[in-house]
Design an enzyme around this catalytic site. Structure first.
Site, PDB file in Angstrom:
ATOM      1  N   LYS A  86      22.926  17.064  31.648  1.00 25.46           N
ATOM      2  CA  LYS A  86      23.175  17.646  30.327  1.00 25.46           C
ATOM      3  C   LYS A  86      24.579  18.272  30.194  1.00 25.46           C
ATOM      4  O   LYS A  86      25.270  18.051  29.206  1.00 25.46           O
ATOM      5  CB  LYS A  86      22.108  18.720  30.057  1.00 25.46           C
ATOM      6  CG  LYS A  86      22.073  19.210  28.630  1.00 25.46           C
ATOM      7  CD  LYS A  86      21.253  18.272  27.807  1.00 25.46           C
ATOM      8  CE  LYS A  86      21.096  18.672  26.386  1.00 25.46           C
ATOM      9  NZ  LYS A  86      20.185  17.761  25.691  1.00 25.46           N
ATOM     10  N   GLY A 142      15.844   9.610  51.582  1.00 24.84           N
ATOM     11  CA  GLY A 142      14.807   8.694  51.117  1.00 24.84           C
ATOM     12  C   GLY A 142      13.477   9.144  51.675  1.00 24.84           C
ATOM     13  O   GLY A 142      13.445   9.881  52.665  1.00 24.84           O
ATOM     14  N   CYS A 164      20.240  13.142  55.407  1.00 27.88           N
ATOM     15  CA  CYS A 164      18.781  13.101  55.617  1.00 27.88           C
ATOM     16  C   CYS A 164      18.333  11.727  56.126  1.00 27.88           C
ATOM     17  O   CYS A 164      18.698  11.353  57.237  1.00 27.88           O
ATOM     18  CB  CYS A 164      18.070  13.514  54.333  1.00 27.88           C
ATOM     19  SG  CYS A 164      16.345  13.923  54.609  1.00 27.88           S
ATOM     20  N   TYR A 165      17.595  10.964  55.328  1.00 23.25           N
ATOM     21  CA  TYR A 165      17.206   9.623  55.790  1.00 23.25           C
ATOM     22  C   TYR A 165      18.439   8.823  56.189  1.00 23.25           C
ATOM     23  O   TYR A 165      18.423   8.087  57.181  1.00 23.25           O
ATOM     24  CB  TYR A 165      16.433   8.895  54.679  1.00 23.25           C
ATOM     25  CG  TYR A 165      16.023   7.489  55.060  1.00 23.25           C
ATOM     26  CD1 TYR A 165      14.845   7.244  55.750  1.00 23.25           C
ATOM     27  CD2 TYR A 165      16.840   6.396  54.750  1.00 23.25           C
ATOM     28  CE1 TYR A 165      14.483   5.952  56.117  1.00 23.25           C
ATOM     29  CE2 TYR A 165      16.489   5.105  55.116  1.00 23.25           C
ATOM     30  CZ  TYR A 165      15.306   4.882  55.794  1.00 23.25           C
ATOM     31  OH  TYR A 165      14.944   3.617  56.168  1.00 23.25           O
ATOM     32  N   GLU A 202      24.029  18.477  48.944  1.00 26.26           N
ATOM     33  CA  GLU A 202      24.173  18.303  47.489  1.00 26.26           C
ATOM     34  C   GLU A 202      23.396  19.328  46.674  1.00 26.26           C
ATOM     35  O   GLU A 202      23.644  19.493  45.485  1.00 26.26           O
ATOM     36  CB  GLU A 202      23.750  16.879  47.083  1.00 26.26           C
ATOM     37  CG  GLU A 202      22.262  16.558  47.172  1.00 26.26           C
ATOM     38  CD  GLU A 202      21.803  16.146  48.580  1.00 26.26           C
ATOM     39  OE1 GLU A 202      22.493  16.484  49.558  1.00 26.26           O
ATOM     40  OE2 GLU A 202      20.734  15.519  48.684  1.00 26.26           O
ATOM     41  N   SER A 234      19.397  11.958  16.307  1.00 23.92           N
ATOM     42  CA  SER A 234      18.356  12.985  16.179  1.00 23.92           C
ATOM     43  C   SER A 234      18.940  14.312  15.716  1.00 23.92           C
ATOM     44  O   SER A 234      18.226  15.203  15.297  1.00 23.92           O
ATOM     45  CB  SER A 234      17.673  13.192  17.531  1.00 23.92           C
ATOM     46  OG  SER A 234      18.583  13.822  18.410  1.00 23.92           O
ATOM     47  N   GLY A 235      20.259  14.439  15.851  1.00 25.24           N
ATOM     48  CA  GLY A 235      20.867  15.734  15.549  1.00 25.24           C
ATOM     49  C   GLY A 235      21.163  16.492  16.828  1.00 25.24           C
ATOM     50  O   GLY A 235      21.866  17.489  16.818  1.00 25.24           O
ATOM     51  N   GLY A 236      20.625  16.006  17.931  1.00 20.96           N
ATOM     52  CA  GLY A 236      20.872  16.643  19.217  1.00 20.96           C
ATOM     53  C   GLY A 236      22.164  16.111  19.828  1.00 20.96           C
ATOM     54  O   GLY A 236      22.746  15.134  19.348  1.00 20.96           O
ATOM     55  N   VAL A 237      22.579  16.764  20.921  1.00 16.82           N
ATOM     56  CA  VAL A 237      23.866  16.423  21.509  1.00 16.82           C
ATOM     57  C   VAL A 237      23.847  15.040  22.173  1.00 16.82           C
ATOM     58  O   VAL A 237      24.825  14.291  22.091  1.00 16.82           O
ATOM     59  CB  VAL A 237      24.334  17.532  22.495  1.00 16.82           C
ATOM     60  CG1 VAL A 237      23.339  17.764  23.594  1.00 16.82           C
ATOM     61  CG2 VAL A 237      25.683  17.213  23.082  1.00 16.82           C
ATOM     62  N   ASP A 238      22.730  14.643  22.785  1.00 15.13           N
ATOM     63  CA  ASP A 238      22.719  13.387  23.538  1.00 15.13           C
ATOM     64  C   ASP A 238      22.938  12.175  22.633  1.00 15.13           C
ATOM     65  O   ASP A 238      23.804  11.336  22.897  1.00 15.13           O
ATOM     66  CB  ASP A 238      21.394  13.205  24.301  1.00 15.13           C
ATOM     67  CG  ASP A 238      21.110  14.371  25.222  1.00 15.13           C
ATOM     68  OD1 ASP A 238      22.056  15.117  25.521  1.00 15.13           O
ATOM     69  OD2 ASP A 238      19.951  14.546  25.635  1.00 15.13           O
ATOM     70  N   SER A 239      22.147  12.087  21.565  1.00 13.40           N
ATOM     71  CA  SER A 239      22.310  10.909  20.707  1.00 13.40           C
ATOM     72  C   SER A 239      23.652  10.963  19.983  1.00 13.40           C
ATOM     73  O   SER A 239      24.261   9.925  19.715  1.00 13.40           O
ATOM     74  CB  SER A 239      21.147  10.780  19.717  1.00 13.40           C
ATOM     75  OG  SER A 239      21.090  11.889  18.857  1.00 13.40           O
ATOM     76  N   HIS A 269      20.592  18.839  53.207  1.00 14.85           N
ATOM     77  CA  HIS A 269      21.069  18.327  51.911  1.00 14.85           C
ATOM     78  C   HIS A 269      22.258  19.148  51.387  1.00 14.85           C
ATOM     79  O   HIS A 269      22.060  20.182  50.756  1.00 14.85           O
ATOM     80  CB  HIS A 269      19.925  18.378  50.890  1.00 14.85           C
ATOM     81  CG  HIS A 269      18.862  17.370  51.193  1.00 14.85           C
ATOM     82  ND1 HIS A 269      18.910  16.079  50.719  1.00 14.85           N
ATOM     83  CD2 HIS A 269      17.752  17.455  51.941  1.00 14.85           C
ATOM     84  CE1 HIS A 269      17.868  15.409  51.161  1.00 14.85           C
ATOM     85  NE2 HIS A 269      17.137  16.218  51.905  1.00 14.85           N
TER      86      HIS A 269
END
Ligand code: XMP
Length: 508
Positions: free
Chosen positions: A364, A53, A80-81, A168, A220-225, A166
């Site tokens: 993604k 943080g 960390c924090y 991660e 939209s034609g994209g992978v996300d939607s 970190h």
């Protein structure tokens, strides 16, 4: 189901930690550090990770946890924090260094379950000014760096572990081993979570939430939607209507391909709106990039709204927002370089009861994995990113139907040749752009005065920075030959060898 709690103290890597836990096949939830002890107990978590943080632990108003958390007997890993807070809450000391320790730093490890299987000397990613100068009673130091006498500390009996660095981030090369050690060796997780579990639980959750109500989704034609829509479709079937606004700024054949996927693979309510004319009229004569984006965004909302009205009252709107969208569009983000229009906008204007964002926690590549689980065709799942404003921001200057037609053909050739040469997997985004430059050439015995096409291909992991891809000359030569021979009104092909920064990936 075994699960781990990631307690959010406002650091920038919170979701990245969650992602690493999922990578280790363990389910996790990110919750605010203000969560009550009661909720933690009822969550039956196998372990708790405190994130980093931006605050200093001694500053007034700095995020805290209920100290009772350390007495629950649940293993804790402070990062960390989170490490500093652990130290101070349990009686240790934190001080401010004169200089910030930042970047890749040599790290010395001692014997610890957290570092099992690791060499004594390794490196880690540091980003801090404060550090633990005195560990609490019962703790021992498990790691050190030059600037940090307690880069790691632990009380193995109480199963409380903390690291200043970190684990991660990829810059800590052994970080994933440490996270796995915490999850498996210390928390006793077995790692049974899979992306299919995410898909199943999300579908069940959506079904419970939506009930018998109606849902709308903008495709939209994209992978996300696409992934978001299919998740909802699997949950509530034909209660979902997808609206696909074809703004006429898509790549060659793309509109038909999207329609085909949704109609032939799924019994989905799909409304395709062919709105090319409207968009071209709205864009006529406009050459300023930001203005073009604004016009397309506003027109998109108008078309969507009109179609939504025809469907009648709907309760939910689905959006394919993914985690990087949340960061880029979030408050306090860096200066606006370009106005991306895939987050926000619609809901305020259209007035739904609630927005559903089932992919909000995913990155993604995780979305693509979910898409594969859902059986979405691979060519859609692996589609490279395509901006919401489409080809309008790849035609430099004002946009016309003729320019779009030239660009579409050149772009299709580039994409075909990259795939044929077997380069597609190694390049993250590749496309053609129509420069606003015309120049003199000669074809046959004729003078020509035609457009220059720019080819752009980049490698990147996060699209925030990118390198230009080193496509072999032979492939570039073939693309250039084909574009000149097959696409009218192009007499010059240029290859863009600029990285980002200083350029951006798109031209506008
Ligand atoms: P830039 O050009 O900013 O692009 O380097 C970074 C990534 O974002 C994509 N991009 C967009 N995506 N709406 C989107 O959904 C937009 O308005 C937009 N502008 C750029 C770009 O294709 C690249 O992957």
């Amino acid at each position: 189901m075994e699960s781990v709690l990631v307690l959010d103290f406002g650091g920038q890597y919170n979701q990245l930690i969650a992602r690493r836990v999922r990578e280790a096949n363990v389910y996790c939830e990110v919750k605010s550090c203000t969560i009550s002890l009661h909720d933690i107990k009822t969550g039956c978590y196998r372990g708790i990770i405190f994130t980093g943080g931006p605050a200093s632990v001694y500053v007034e108003g700095a995020p805290q946890v209920d100290p009772g958390i350390f007495r629950l007997g649940i293993p804790i890993l402070g990062i960390c924090y989170g490490a500093q807070l652990t130290a101070v809450t349990l009686g240790g000391k934190v001080v401010s260094a004169v200089a910030r320790e930042y970047g890749k730093t040599p790290l010395l490890l001692r014997e610890s379950e957290l570092f099992a299987g690791l060499p004594h000397e390794t490196s880690c990613w540091m980003s801090h000014t404060d550090y633990v100068s005195e560990v609490p009673q019962g703790f021992c130091v498990s790691a050190t760096t030059k600037g940090c006498p307690a880069a790691g500390m632990e009380d193995p009996e109480k199963k409380i572990y903390a690291v200043q660095f970190h684990p991660e981030v990829l810059h800590t090369p052994e970080g994933m081993v440490m996270i796995r050690n915490f999850l498996y060796r210390i928390c006793g997780c077995t790692g049974t979570w899979q992306m299919s579990s995410f898909v199943d639980s999300t579908i069940a959750c959506l079904r419970g939430k939506i009930g018998d109500k109606k849902v709308l989704c903008a495709l939209s034609g994209g992978v996300d939607s696409a992934v978001a829509a299919i998740l909802v479709h699997k949950a509530v079937g034909r209660q979902l209507t997808c609206i696909f606004v074809d703004h006429g700024l898509l790549r060659k054949n793309e509109g038909d391909e999207v329609e085909e996927v949704f109609r032939s693979h799924y019994d989905i309510n799909l409304v395709r709106v062919n709105a090319e004319k409207r968009f071209l009229v709205a864009l006529a004569g406009v050459s300023d990039p930001e203005q073009k984006r604004m016009i397309i965004g506003a027109e998109f909302i108008r078309v969507f709204e009109e179609e939504a009205k025809k469907i009648g009252a709907v309760d939910f709107l689905v959006q394919g927002t993914i985690y990087p969208d949340v960061i880029e569009s979030g408050p306090g983000s860096a200066a606006v370089i370009k106005s991306h229009h895939n987050v926000g906008g619609l809901p305020n204007q259209v007035g739904f009861r609630e927005i559903l964002e089932p992919l909000r926690i995913l990155f993604k590549d995780e979305v693509r994995r979910a898409g594969i689980e859902l059986g979405i065709p691979e060519n859609l799942v692996w589609r490279q990113p395509f901006p919401g404003p489409g080809l309008a921001i790849r035609v430099i200057g004002d946009v016309t139907q003729e320019k779009l037609a030239v660009l579409r053909e050149a772009d299709a050739i580039l994409r075909e040749e990259v795939v044929t040469a077997g380069l597609a997997c190694g390049i993250n985004q590749y496309f053609a752009a129509l420069t606003n430059m015309r120049s003199v050439g000669v074809m046959g015995d004729e003078r020509t005065y035609d457009y220059a096409i720019a080819l752009r291909a980049v490698t990147t992991t996060d699209f925030m920075t990118a390198d230009w891809a080193q496509i072999p000359f032979s492939v570039l030569g073939k693309i250039s030959n084909r574009v000149i021979n097959e696409v009218r009104h192009v007499n010059r092909v240029l290859y863009d060898i600029t990285s980002k920064p200083p350029a951006t990936i798109e031209y506008e």
